[in-house]
Design a protein around this motif. Structure first.
Motif, PDB file in Angstrom:
ATOM      1  N   LYS A  54       0.836  -1.209   0.000  1.00  0.00           N
ATOM      2  CA  LYS A  54       0.000   0.000   0.000  1.00  0.00           C
ATOM      3  C   LYS A  54       0.872   1.261   0.000  1.00  0.00           C
ATOM      4  O   LYS A  54       0.585   2.215  -0.708  1.00  0.00           O
ATOM      5  CB  LYS A  54      -0.930   0.027   1.212  1.00  0.00           C
ATOM      6  N   GLU A  57       2.445   1.808  -3.421  1.00  0.00           N
ATOM      7  CA  GLU A  57       1.525   2.421  -4.379  1.00  0.00           C
ATOM      8  C   GLU A  57       1.498   3.943  -4.236  1.00  0.00           C
ATOM      9  O   GLU A  57       1.259   4.654  -5.194  1.00  0.00           O
ATOM     10  CB  GLU A  57       0.107   1.865  -4.184  1.00  0.00           C
ATOM     11  N   LYS A  58       1.752   4.439  -3.012  1.00  0.00           N
ATOM     12  CA  LYS A  58       1.766   5.878  -2.750  1.00  0.00           C
ATOM     13  C   LYS A  58       3.141   6.497  -2.980  1.00  0.00           C
ATOM     14  O   LYS A  58       3.321   7.691  -2.788  1.00  0.00           O
ATOM     15  CB  LYS A  58       1.353   6.147  -1.297  1.00  0.00           C
ATOM     16  N   LEU A  88       2.057  -5.914   4.324  1.00  0.00           N
ATOM     17  CA  LEU A  88       1.647  -4.590   4.771  1.00  0.00           C
ATOM     18  C   LEU A  88       2.460  -4.155   5.981  1.00  0.00           C
ATOM     19  O   LEU A  88       2.883  -4.992   6.776  1.00  0.00           O
ATOM     20  CB  LEU A  88       0.161  -4.577   5.158  1.00  0.00           C
ATOM     21  N   CYS A  92      -0.830   0.377   7.761  1.00  0.00           N
ATOM     22  CA  CYS A  92      -1.726   0.015   6.656  1.00  0.00           C
ATOM     23  C   CYS A  92      -2.591  -1.186   7.040  1.00  0.00           C
ATOM     24  O   CYS A  92      -3.779  -1.238   6.709  1.00  0.00           O
ATOM     25  CB  CYS A  92      -0.931  -0.296   5.391  1.00  0.00           C
ATOM     26  N   LYS A  96      -6.676  -1.146   7.261  1.00  0.00           N
ATOM     27  CA  LYS A  96      -7.466  -2.099   6.472  1.00  0.00           C
ATOM     28  C   LYS A  96      -8.347  -2.958   7.370  1.00  0.00           C
ATOM     29  O   LYS A  96      -9.538  -3.120   7.117  1.00  0.00           O
ATOM     30  CB  LYS A  96      -6.543  -2.990   5.643  1.00  0.00           C
ATOM     31  N   GLU A 106     -13.239  -2.644   0.362  1.00  0.00           N
ATOM     32  CA  GLU A 106     -12.346  -1.961  -0.571  1.00  0.00           C
ATOM     33  C   GLU A 106     -12.508  -2.559  -1.961  1.00  0.00           C
ATOM     34  O   GLU A 106     -12.728  -3.762  -2.113  1.00  0.00           O
ATOM     35  CB  GLU A 106     -10.903  -2.125  -0.097  1.00  0.00           C
ATOM     36  N   ARG A 109      -7.979  -4.698  -6.369  1.00  0.00           N
ATOM     37  CA  ARG A 109      -6.913  -4.153  -7.210  1.00  0.00           C
ATOM     38  C   ARG A 109      -6.945  -4.803  -8.582  1.00  0.00           C
ATOM     39  O   ARG A 109      -7.321  -5.947  -8.734  1.00  0.00           O
ATOM     40  CB  ARG A 109      -5.542  -4.414  -6.568  1.00  0.00           C
TER      41      ARG A 109
END
Length: 110
Positions: A54, A57-58, A88, A92, A96, A106, A109
């Protein structure tokens, strides 16, 4: 000669009944998560996937601390299926898991 102070153990949780992850009381799979097989599997998975997916991805590089199931096991996800796992970091994972506990779903993906 001074006496050694006596160690007082909490009476509400007997020592012989303590186990790791005991706060997962509503999770039926607690025995699996405490098993030697899962811990070795999780450790191996984290060694092969050292970064939080996660955060990655940022654009943030952060070490993974938890092997998380994408689809929860008690909803039908397979415990040892690597396609159902993601590495993770603690923040995160807590985010979640908190959202899942309150019914938030969510989007998967792609």
């Amino acid at each position: 000669m001074p006496n050694k102070p006596r160690i007082i153990k909490p009476s509400w949780v007997p020592v012989h009944k303590r186990e790791a992850f005991q706060n997962l009381n509503k999770d039926k799979n607690r025995k699996v998560y405490n098993s030697r097989k899962w811990r070795a599997f999780s450790k191996n998975y984290k060694e092969r996937n050292p970064l939080c997916i996660k955060c990655k991805e940022k654009g943030i590089i952060k070490a993974s601390a938890v092997t998380d199931h994408i689809q929860r096991v008690n909803v039908g996800g397979d415990i040892y299926d690597e396609s159902n796992l993601q590495p993770l970091c603690k923040s995160c994972h807590n985010s979640k898991s908190g959202k899942e506990a309150h019914g938030y779903q969510e989007k998967p993906r792609k």
